[in-house]
Every structure is written in structure tokens, then in C-alpha cells.
Design a protein around this motif. Structure first.
Motif, short mmCIF file in Angstrom:
data_model
loop_
_atom_site.label_atom_id
_atom_site.label_comp_id
_atom_site.label_asym_id
_atom_site.label_seq_id
_atom_site.Cartn_x
_atom_site.Cartn_y
_atom_site.Cartn_z
N ILE A 14 -3.06 1.44 -3.97
CA ILE A 14 -3.87 1.32 -5.24
C ILE A 14 -3.12 2.63 -6.15
CG2 ILE A 14 -5.77 1.55 -6.76
CD1 ILE A 14 -7.25 -0.16 -4.78
N ALA A 15 -3.18 3.41 -5.72
CA ALA A 15 -2.84 4.69 -6.34
C ALA A 15 -1.26 5.11 -6.68
CB ALA A 15 -3.20 6.25 -5.52
N GLY A 16 -0.46 3.94 -5.87
CA GLY A 16 0.85 3.95 -6.25
C GLY A 16 1.88 4.13 -5.25
N ALA A 17 1.61 4.44 -3.99
CA ALA A 17 2.46 4.59 -2.95
C ALA A 17 2.41 3.08 -2.07
CB ALA A 17 1.98 5.72 -2.00
N LEU A 18 3.27 2.18 -2.74
CA LEU A 18 3.06 0.87 -2.29
C LEU A 18 3.84 0.79 -0.98
CD1 LEU A 18 3.76 -0.94 -5.68
CD2 LEU A 18 1.35 -0.83 -4.18
N LYS A 19 4.82 1.44 -0.67
CA LYS A 19 5.71 1.41 0.66
C LYS A 19 4.70 1.88 1.89
CE LYS A 19 9.50 -0.09 -1.20
NZ LYS A 19 9.87 -1.63 -0.70
N THR A 20 3.67 2.59 1.66
CA THR A 20 2.87 2.88 2.80
C THR A 20 2.36 1.75 3.56
OG1 THR A 20 2.01 4.69 1.34
CG2 THR A 20 0.72 4.18 3.39
N GLN A 39 -4.57 11.28 -6.23
CA GLN A 39 -5.36 11.20 -7.56
C GLN A 39 -4.30 11.27 -8.86
OE1 GLN A 39 -7.89 15.05 -8.67
NE2 GLN A 39 -7.63 14.87 -6.59
N SER A 40 -3.06 11.58 -8.45
CA SER A 40 -2.13 11.86 -9.30
C SER A 40 -1.13 10.48 -9.27
CB SER A 40 -0.91 13.01 -9.06
OG SER A 40 0.09 13.03 -9.99
N LYS A 41 -0.89 9.69 -10.27
CA LYS A 41 -0.09 8.82 -10.43
C LYS A 41 1.60 9.15 -10.23
CE LYS A 41 -0.86 5.49 -13.40
NZ LYS A 41 -1.05 4.97 -14.77
#
Length: 567
Positions: A193-199, A344-346
Motif C-alpha cells: 500500500i505504501a508503494g513497494a509493489l514489487k515486495t 511512511q514516505s511515499k
């Protein structure tokens, strides 16, 4: 807004969101779930339906103690209309908790405390120490002397993992094991959700960030290194095949834990200083220095990994994890990222995502308390390389405490996906207001605010006009303002044999003392208002005190030398 929409569009559908994590597997593309994990699911679903496999000894029946059969009987005691309404209410609760296992992701909306406690009590009944009639005759049977301690842990006392694997299910603790597997799915969902979609994988580690980093470093593969200086005698005395990689290349950050975790893991740090980024007053990654360090270590065969840091106190910028990731990919060197409060940082999470996609990131570690607002003690290890977490889990010695897991499990259920997103958005909205408030103070006192788009959490307020800058920090702390740090540029520290000038500023080239501030998740506007008021008040008091002291010195000097000019 558009960026968030892109993130949402890239999020897999619910049925396939739960990529590899823990012992439960995705329905699509990952093969069948292991029998042990499948057994856990079936046990819980049956218990929700009033078919607990331990019915002879256990009180674990659907909806607590009121399954459908019990409700039918209750309808003969009181008005069945009331029972029908109650049955519907209980089924709604069961539907919510049922979906957690089916979807293996955070609920859209946070659950109420009552529903969460219902779930926790129900899962606790699946641990053997809570079976009715259970008799334990072993050395570790989940006995808890204090009822207060037992209530604090909701009756779950077996912890997580087994002696050989942190993520292994416990036969005696099906409920605790299920909580751990679900917690791992929840943190994976939060990271995406925070932006690291490849995780693809994440686990909650039962230790704070520093020790989790050390555990990751210890799990790194070891190959025979190339000697820096060829020495036939040394090679004969200690064959190369028995030698271990020696160095961890480390981009400087003045935070003790980041350095100590390297030596705790048995490696030596190769420190790479930062470089100044234009005239912004900020310092960032020296990519050429990283590349040169590989050569100075005698080549990639001697390098265990490169350790970078994202979230950090200004005037340091997050390391260029994409640039470093490309170097690591080129040299086939592992890359570990200290992402302490970066979730917490996009901007940071997008950089991590790009590094995983176009470079190399073996693992990134983040704090539980700094990102999810839980007590200190837990962290999250994440990766897009499944084999990494497998090695980390198998390296952990013995079982582990489930306290930090339970804290994160409860908190994320309480937030839900929408609540977590709202917390992230709130922090982003408050940041420019915090900058503006600091700039007003700086303009009034002849100081500057050092801020940079690359670091969207921390910024600095210079203290060039304050004779003894550290008194500002002391005054704030004494008046109940925690968090700000004063860096005077006068400290020299030696940590693990490495000496650092101007410690705290991340660079020997810094020129201005400063007060560093952070706009972190959970901050509220009223916190900024009160901080500004107290900072101005204490700053004025310090200036008045200094003026008074200067006047006294001048008067004393005038008495000694009447010819001297008065103040």
C-alpha cells in the motif's frame, strides 16, 4: 492523487494479493498450501462453525460459546425473534474474521476493539495451554503464574516459531501460529500500500531494527574471498575455502545502531563518506565512492553486502538505493537496506520499488514502532527474494516472543487499509505546514531552514546565532518536547574502531549547528503549535539569560578597570 490511483490499480485482486509469506501460500500460481498451513486454516474455519476438533476438551465453539446449535436452544429459553437478531449479529462478526483468512490482507476498514478481542480470545483457545482439561507434563507447557501477565497476552504464551525456524507452525499453538502468519500477510499488504509493489515476502521479526539487520547480515551467503594481498604462507595456514567475506560497504549515517549491526554480525565496515548535494546544505550517497570501495576491499568476493539507509535525520538524504542497487547487480553483491521509518514516505517506498525492479535489493528492514505506532520491540523484514527470508527464518535460534507480533497484528486490524492510508496522507499534509512554521521562526531569529524534497520526513533549523546550541535541546526536553536533536558539530566519536568528526551531522564538511526535526506518522497539527510556542519561549529565555550574563561580566570588568568602556 494520480499516484495513489496508480498504486491502487497495480494492487492484485484480493484472491491473489497474499504472495509468499510465512507458511500460507497464494491460491494462484504458487502451488498448493503446505499441509501444516492448510490444517491451521481448516481448524479455525471449523471452530468458527462450532466444529472445534478439540470439542472433548476445549471450549472453542463458534462465536465464542454461542454456535448455531446453542442459539437454537437459547431460542427455547427467550423469545426466538431476539435470538434471530443476535444470530445475525454474531454471523456478521464471524464473516469479518472469516474473510481475514480467505483474503489474507488487511480489511478495508479497521475493526472495532470488541471484534478484535473476540478474534484474539477465539484464537487463544486454539493453543494447547488453554484447552479445557489439558494436562502438561513437559518443560514448556505455556504456564503463566500471574493472571495479569496472562491477560496482557490474551492467554497466548507459546510465542512464535520452533527451535529450527522462526516461521514454523507450532503443534501446541495453532492460534498463535495463525496470528503470526496473518500478521506477516498484513505487513506485506501495508508495505505494498505504501508503494513497494514489487515486495513479495515479509515477516515480523521479534527484535528491533538493529538486531533484525544483524540477523539479515548473518544470513548472507559466504563465498571464498580473493586475498587483498597475496600471501602463500597465509593461504597455506588458512585455505581460502574456509575464509569468510570480510567487509560490509556502508554509506555513512551517524546513528550507532546502523554501524553496530555490522560488527555484531561479524563483519568489518568499509565506511563511504557522503558528498555534498549542491548548495542545499544536504549530503547524499557517493555512488563513485561505493564503486571504489568494492575495489578497495579487494573485489566483490570480499564484500558481504552494501548496506544503505533510506529514512534519516536531515541534513542527510536517503541513500540512492536505485543507483546502489544497480552497482550491486553489476558486481553480484547483496544489497541490504535499513528502511527504519521509511514505510511512511511515499518517495522512499517508490525508490525501493524501483531498486527491486531495476537493480538489486536482497532485503529491507523497517521498525515496527516507527511505522505502525506500536511499542518498541519488533521490526519487519521484507524482500522480493523468497530465499532470503527462508535463510533468515532458519538462522533464528529457538522460539521467539510473540508480543511484538501481537502488537502489530492488533494495530493493523484496528487501522485497516483505509485507516493506514489516512495516516500516511495526514503526515504528508502536515509536512508543508511544519516547514512554514519553522521558516517563520528562522526568519525572526536570523536562521535558516534546511529542507530537501529528497527527505520528506526530516528537516533542520540552523542555530548559528546561539552561542551554546545544546542548551536549546536541553530546554526543550525539560519542557516536555521530545524528538528534536541538536547537533553542535563539536562532537567526535569512535564507534567500533571508526572515528567520526562532527558526529551527528553525517559529514565532516558540515558548517552550521542545527536543530533537526521530523514530521513522522502520527504527528498532529496541535503538536506543531505547542512545539513552536515552547521553542520561542525557551529561545527567548536563553537570549535573556545570555544578555544578563554578558552584562554582569561587563560590570565586573568595569569595576576592575574603571577606564574600560561600560556595556
Amino acid at each position: 492523487m494520480r499516484q495513489e490511483e496508480e498504486t491502487e490499480e497495480a494492487t492484485p485482486p484480493r484472491s491473489t494479493l497474499s504472495l509468499r509469506s510465512g507458511n500460507l501460500r497464494d491460491h494462484a500460481g504458487q502451488g498448493a498450501r503446505p499441509p501444516e498451513g492448510k490444517s491451521l486454516i481448516q481448524t479455525w474455519l471449523k471452530s468458527l462453525q462450532g466444529q472445534c476438533p478439540h470439542d472433548r476438551f476445549c471450549s472453542g465453539r463458534g462465536g465464542g460459546a454461542m454456535n448455531d446449535a446453542a442459539l437454537d436452544l437459547a431460542g427455547k429459553v427467550i423469545d426466538p425473534v431476539y435470538i434471530r437478531n443476535a444470530r445475525d449479529a454474531l454471523h456478521r462478526v464471524e464473516s469479518v474474521v472469516h474473510s481475514l483468512v480467505a483474503q489474507r490482507r488487511l480489511p478495508d476498514d479497521g475493526l472495532t476493539d470488541d471484534v478484535i478481542e473476540h478474534l484474539l480470545h477465539h484464537l487463544a483457545l486454539m493453543d494447547s495451554n488453554n484447552y479445557i482439561g489439558n494436562v502438561g507434563v513437559g518443560e514448556r507447557e505455556g504456564r503463566v503464574y500471574s493472571s495479569l501477565v496472562k491477560r496482557r497476552h490474551y492467554g497466548m504464551s507459546h510465542g512464535i516459531g520452533r527451535s529450527g525456524d522462526l516461521t514454523a507452525n507450532q503443534p501446541k499453538a495453532a492460534g498463535s501460529s495463525l496470528i503470526y502468519s496473518l500478521a506477516n500477510f498484513f505487513v506485506l499488504d501495508a508495505i505494498r500500500i505504501a508503494g513497494a509493489l514489487k515486495t513479495t515476502d515479509a515477516i515480523v521479526a521479534p527484535s528491533a531494527t538493529g538486531m533484525a539487520l544483524s540477523l539479515v547480515l548473518q544470513s548472507l551467503p559466504s563465498r571464498p574471498p580473493t586475498p587483498v594481498h597475496a600471501d602463500p604462507c597465509a593461504a597455506a595456514a588458512k585455505p581460502a575455502a574456509a575464509m569468510r567475506k570480510r567487509f560490509v560497504i556502508w554509506s555513512r549515517i551517524d546513528q550507532k545502531t546502523c554501524l553496530k549491526c555490522i560488527y555484531t554480525a561479524g563483519y568489518e565496515a568499509k565506511v563511504v563518506p557522503l558528498v555534498r548535494k549542491g548548495d542545499t546544505g544536504f549530503f547524499g550517497t557517493d555512488l563513485d565512492g561505493i564503486r571504489k570501495a568494492v575495489e578497495e576491499c579487494g573485489g566483490a568476493a570480499n564484500v558481504a553486502c552494501v548496506l544503505t539507509t533510506t529514512s534519516c535525520f536531515a541534513p542527510r538524504l536517503p541513500d540512492d538505493v536505485l543507483g546502489v542497487g544497480r552497482i550491486c547487480k553489476e558486481f553480484d553483491v547483496p544489497h541490504v537496506v535499513n528502511n527504519a521509518y521509511g514505510i511512511q514516505s511515499k518517495a522512499i517506498m517508490k525508490q525501493l520499488n524501483a531498486a527491486m525492479e531495476h537493480g538489486r535489493v536482497d532485503a529491507f528492514v523497517q521498525s515496527g514502532d516507527k511505522n505502525f505506532m506500536v511499542p518498541v520491540g519488533g521490526s519487519v523484514i521484507a524482500t522480493n527474494r523468497p530465499e532470503v527470508l527462508k535463510k533468515v527464518s532458519s538462522l533464528y535460534a529457538g522460539r521467539a516472543s510473540g508480543s511484538s507480533v501481537l502488537d502489530i497484528f492488533i494495530t493493523l486490524l484496528s487501522m485497516g487499509r483505509n485507516g493506514f492510508k489516512a495516516m500516511l496522507k495526514s503526515r504528508e499534509a502536515i509536512l508543508p505546514e511544519f516547514h512554514k512554521a519553522a521558516e517563520v521562526i528562522a526568519a525572526a531569529r536570523g536562521e535558516r531552514v534546511l529542507k530537501h524534497a529528497g527527505n520528506d520526513i526530516s528537516f533542520c533549523l540552523t542555530l548559528d546565532t546561539v552561542p551554546n546550541p545544546k542548551q536549546i535541546g536541553s530546554a526543550l526536553f525539560n519542557h516536555c518536547v521530545s524528538g528534536p536533536r541538536v547537533v553542535s558539530l563539536k562532537d567526535t566519536k569512535t564507534i567500533c574502531g571508526n572515528e567520526f568528526q562532527k558526529y551527528g551531522s553525517h559529514s565532516d564538511d558540515n558548517t552550521s549547528p542545527y536543530l533537526t526535526l521530523a514530521c513522522a506518522i502520527g504527528i498532529e497539527r496541535q503538536d506543531i503549535d505547542v512545539f513552536v510556542k515552547r521553542l520561542n519561549s525557551e529561545w527567548d529565555k536563553i537570549l535573556k539569560r545570555l544578555a544578563k550574563e554578558a552584562k554582569k561580566k561587563a560590570q565586573a570588568k568595569a569595576k576592575e578597570d574603571p577606564a574600560a568602556p561600560s556595556a
